[in-house]
Design an enzyme around this catalytic site. Structure first.
Site, PDB file in Angstrom:
ATOM      1  N   TYR A 118       8.777   3.951   6.626  1.00  0.00           N
ATOM      2  CA  TYR A 118       8.920   4.825   5.124  1.00  0.00           C
ATOM      3  C   TYR A 118      10.319   5.521   5.391  1.00  0.00           C
ATOM      4  CZ  TYR A 118       4.337   3.691   3.119  1.00  0.00           C
ATOM      5  OH  TYR A 118       3.517   3.066   2.577  1.00  0.00           O
ATOM      6  N   LYS A 164      -0.694  -0.694  16.548  1.00  0.00           N
ATOM      7  CA  LYS A 164      -0.724  -2.228  16.703  1.00  0.00           C
ATOM      8  C   LYS A 164       0.194  -2.488  17.885  1.00  0.00           C
ATOM      9  CE  LYS A 164      -2.102  -6.193  14.965  1.00  0.00           C
ATOM     10  NZ  LYS A 164      -3.459  -6.669  15.236  1.00  0.00           N
ATOM     11  N   ASP A 197      -5.865  -2.951  12.367  1.00  0.00           N
ATOM     12  CA  ASP A 197      -6.706  -3.877  11.839  1.00  0.00           C
ATOM     13  C   ASP A 197      -8.048  -3.942  12.183  1.00  0.00           C
ATOM     14  OD1 ASP A 197      -6.071  -4.877  14.267  1.00  0.00           O
ATOM     15  OD2 ASP A 197      -5.240  -6.960  13.608  1.00  0.00           O
ATOM     16  N   ASP A 221      -0.584   6.233   5.702  1.00  0.00           N
ATOM     17  CA  ASP A 221      -0.607   6.009   4.123  1.00  0.00           C
ATOM     18  C   ASP A 221      -1.695   4.762   3.657  1.00  0.00           C
ATOM     19  OD1 ASP A 221       0.233   6.501   1.515  1.00  0.00           O
ATOM     20  OD2 ASP A 221       1.771   4.808   1.417  1.00  0.00           O
ATOM     21  N   ASP A 225      -5.808   6.225   2.072  1.00  0.00           N
ATOM     22  CA  ASP A 225      -6.509   5.416   0.472  1.00  0.00           C
ATOM     23  C   ASP A 225      -7.585   4.860   1.194  1.00  0.00           C
ATOM     24  OD1 ASP A 225      -4.119   6.390  -0.825  1.00  0.00           O
ATOM     25  OD2 ASP A 225      -4.112   4.356  -1.933  1.00  0.00           O
TER      26      ASP A 225
HETATM   27  P1  ATP Z   1       0.880   5.669  -5.482  1.00  0.00           P
HETATM   28  O1  ATP Z   1       1.461   4.227  -5.215  1.00  0.00           O
HETATM   29  O2  ATP Z   1       2.019   6.562  -5.684  1.00  0.00           O
HETATM   30  O3  ATP Z   1      -0.094   6.332  -4.601  1.00  0.00           O
HETATM   31  P2  ATP Z   1      -0.503   4.436  -8.155  1.00  0.00           P
HETATM   32  O4  ATP Z   1      -0.110   4.780  -9.650  1.00  0.00           O
HETATM   33  O5  ATP Z   1      -0.052   3.046  -7.585  1.00  0.00           O
HETATM   34  O6  ATP Z   1       0.319   5.514  -7.254  1.00  0.00           O
HETATM   35  P3  ATP Z   1      -2.499   6.099  -7.578  1.00  0.00           P
HETATM   36  O7  ATP Z   1      -2.205   6.982  -8.695  1.00  0.00           O
HETATM   37  O8  ATP Z   1      -2.445   6.468  -6.390  1.00  0.00           O
HETATM   38  O9  ATP Z   1      -1.880   4.702  -7.824  1.00  0.00           O
HETATM   39  O10 ATP Z   1      -4.084   5.354  -8.164  1.00  0.00           O
HETATM   40  C1  ATP Z   1      -4.791   4.239  -8.214  1.00  0.00           C
HETATM   41  C2  ATP Z   1      -5.783   4.232  -9.135  1.00  0.00           C
HETATM   42  O11 ATP Z   1      -6.697   5.000  -8.785  1.00  0.00           O
HETATM   43  C3  ATP Z   1      -5.217   4.434 -10.419  1.00  0.00           C
HETATM   44  O12 ATP Z   1      -4.756   3.588 -11.160  1.00  0.00           O
HETATM   45  C4  ATP Z   1      -6.416   5.174 -11.250  1.00  0.00           C
HETATM   46  O13 ATP Z   1      -7.091   4.196 -11.938  1.00  0.00           O
HETATM   47  C5  ATP Z   1      -7.324   5.673  -9.975  1.00  0.00           C
HETATM   48  N1  ATP Z   1      -7.025   7.131  -9.920  1.00  0.00           N
HETATM   49  C6  ATP Z   1      -6.213   7.900  -9.162  1.00  0.00           C
HETATM   50  N2  ATP Z   1      -6.252   9.140  -9.046  1.00  0.00           N
HETATM   51  C7  ATP Z   1      -7.082   9.381 -10.004  1.00  0.00           C
HETATM   52  C8  ATP Z   1      -7.724  10.771 -10.477  1.00  0.00           C
HETATM   53  N3  ATP Z   1      -7.218  11.787 -10.133  1.00  0.00           N
HETATM   54  N4  ATP Z   1      -8.572  10.465 -11.282  1.00  0.00           N
HETATM   55  C9  ATP Z   1      -9.209   9.370 -11.838  1.00  0.00           C
HETATM   56  N5  ATP Z   1      -8.681   8.333 -11.350  1.00  0.00           N
HETATM   57  C10 ATP Z   1      -7.664   8.253 -10.668  1.00  0.00           C
END
Ligand code: ATP
Length: 330
Positions: A118, A164, A197, A221, A225
């Site tokens: 990153y 890894k 993994d 990161d 998630d």
């Molecule tokens: P990044 O790659 O920057 O982490 P992204 O836009 O790809 O962002 P996220 O925003 O992390 O994805 O979120 C993935 C999915 O999780 C979203 O598309 C949404 O549906 C759900 N989500 C994320 N945050 C929230 C929230 N605060 N409330 C409800 N749903 C959420």
């Protein structure tokens, strides 16, 4: 104390409104100063992170950050590097009332924040692309030490390093060796390690074997998630970027454009992030109160759609504030 506030893009702005409304309910000596950054800022000024915003973050006591979209590398990743906020603390704690895979789970991912892939050192030569992964002994040592000190301070019993090193022998090798060395200085805290993994499998099947996880930037990161998913999703996952000086506090989620503008984003992650910021600024009692107000609201069944409820962002925020006011009266 001064707090630089960057709402950003998409749901960043919506959840930031909620967090500020909750913070303003508490009688704190904090001055909130708003700054621009993100995709919209890029479109407006040709720069995703204007100098004024960067300087403000450097000079403030803390930065409260919502989310940005496509410009994440130029904004939040750059901010972490510019402020040398080297430790990204991402707790995954189950909240009572939130249906999730693992009620009672309480683990924390400590992610190195300034190195690894990153760093953004990517190049194209003809039709090929290259990325440089940098892992240093110094960077590994300070994140490993941070993880053990964090575990000690929080009364946690185990630190698990994820890497890894069987494949990335040099880069992950340094990280692994440094973690092993630092672990020897902490007799009271258990240490173990997994390949990333295998760790993902164990996290899904038996996450209670983990307590504090320490890992490199990109693995951290991804795995954070995953841990957010174990306890109810990104809507409730807060995080803090900690350095020697002023921290940057941001929810784990991004701009989530799929739900932006609908008023249904869950502001819990952002509000809990604000509580993490308060704690780092020394407002322990107030941070606790915010966490209690959130728990109470959710356990009363008042939830946003991502948690199976039907409250809109603003209605949920109102309920949290009501519960906070009740706690203030006690
Ligand atoms: P990044 O790659 O920057 O982490 P992204 O836009 O790809 O962002 P996220 O925003 O992390 O994805 O979120 C993935 C999915 O999780 C979203 O598309 C949404 O549906 C759900 N989500 C994320 N945050 C929230 C929230 N605060 N409330 C409800 N749903 C959420």
């Amino acid at each position: 104390m001064r707090v630089a506030v960057i709402p950003g893009d998409g749901i960043g702005k919506e959840v930031m409104d909620s967090a500020i409304a909750v913070l303003e309910e508490l009688d704190l000596n904090l001055k909130f100063e708003f700054y621009e950054a993100g995709d919209e800022t890029l479109a407006k000024y040709g720069k995703a992170l204007p100098d004024e915003t960067l300087e403000a973050c450097k000079k403030s006591d803390a930065t409260l950050f919502g989310a940005v979209g496509e410009t994440a590398a130029d904004v939040i990743i750059r901010l972490r590097q510019e402020l040398d906020a080297f430790a990204n603390v991402r707790p995954a704690r189950a909240i009572s009332g939130v249906k999730c895979l693992y009620p009672g789970l309480d683990i924390v991912v400590v992610r190195e924040n300034t190195e690894c892939l990153y760093k953004g050192w990517e190049f194209e030569i003809q039709d090929s692309a290259f990325a440089i992964r940098i892992i240093t002994e110094k960077g590994s040592e300070r994140i490993a030490r941070f993880a053990f000190e964090f575990a000690k301070k929080e009364g946690r019993r185990k630190v698990t390093a994820l890497h890894k090193a069987n494949v990335m022998k040099k880069t992950c090798g340094i990280f692994r060796d440094v973690c092993r060395r630092v672990a020897k200085e902490y007799d009271d805290i258990k240490f173990n390690e997994y390949y990333i993994d295998a760790a993902c499998m164990f996290l899904v099947m038996d996450p209670f074997r983990f307590d504090v996880i320490v890992t490199t930037n990109m693995f951290g990161d991804i795995v954070s998630d995953l841990t957010a998913g174990l306890v109810g999703g990104l809507g409730i996952a807060p995080s803090a970027n900690i350095g020697e000086k002023n921290g940057i506090f941001e929810p784990v989620h991004g701009a989530a454009f799929d739900i932006a503008g609908k008023g249904i984003a869950n502001p819990t992650a952002m509000i809990l992030t604000a509580a993490m910021m308060l704690r780092s600024l020394g407002f322990m009692r107030e941070a606790k109160k915010i966490e209690m107000a959130i728990e109470k609201t959710i356990s009363e069944g008042k939830k946003t759609p991502d948690l199976g409820g039907n409250l809109k962002t603003l209605d949920f925020t109102r309920e949290v504030i009501k519960n906070l006011q009740k706690l203030e009266e006690v």
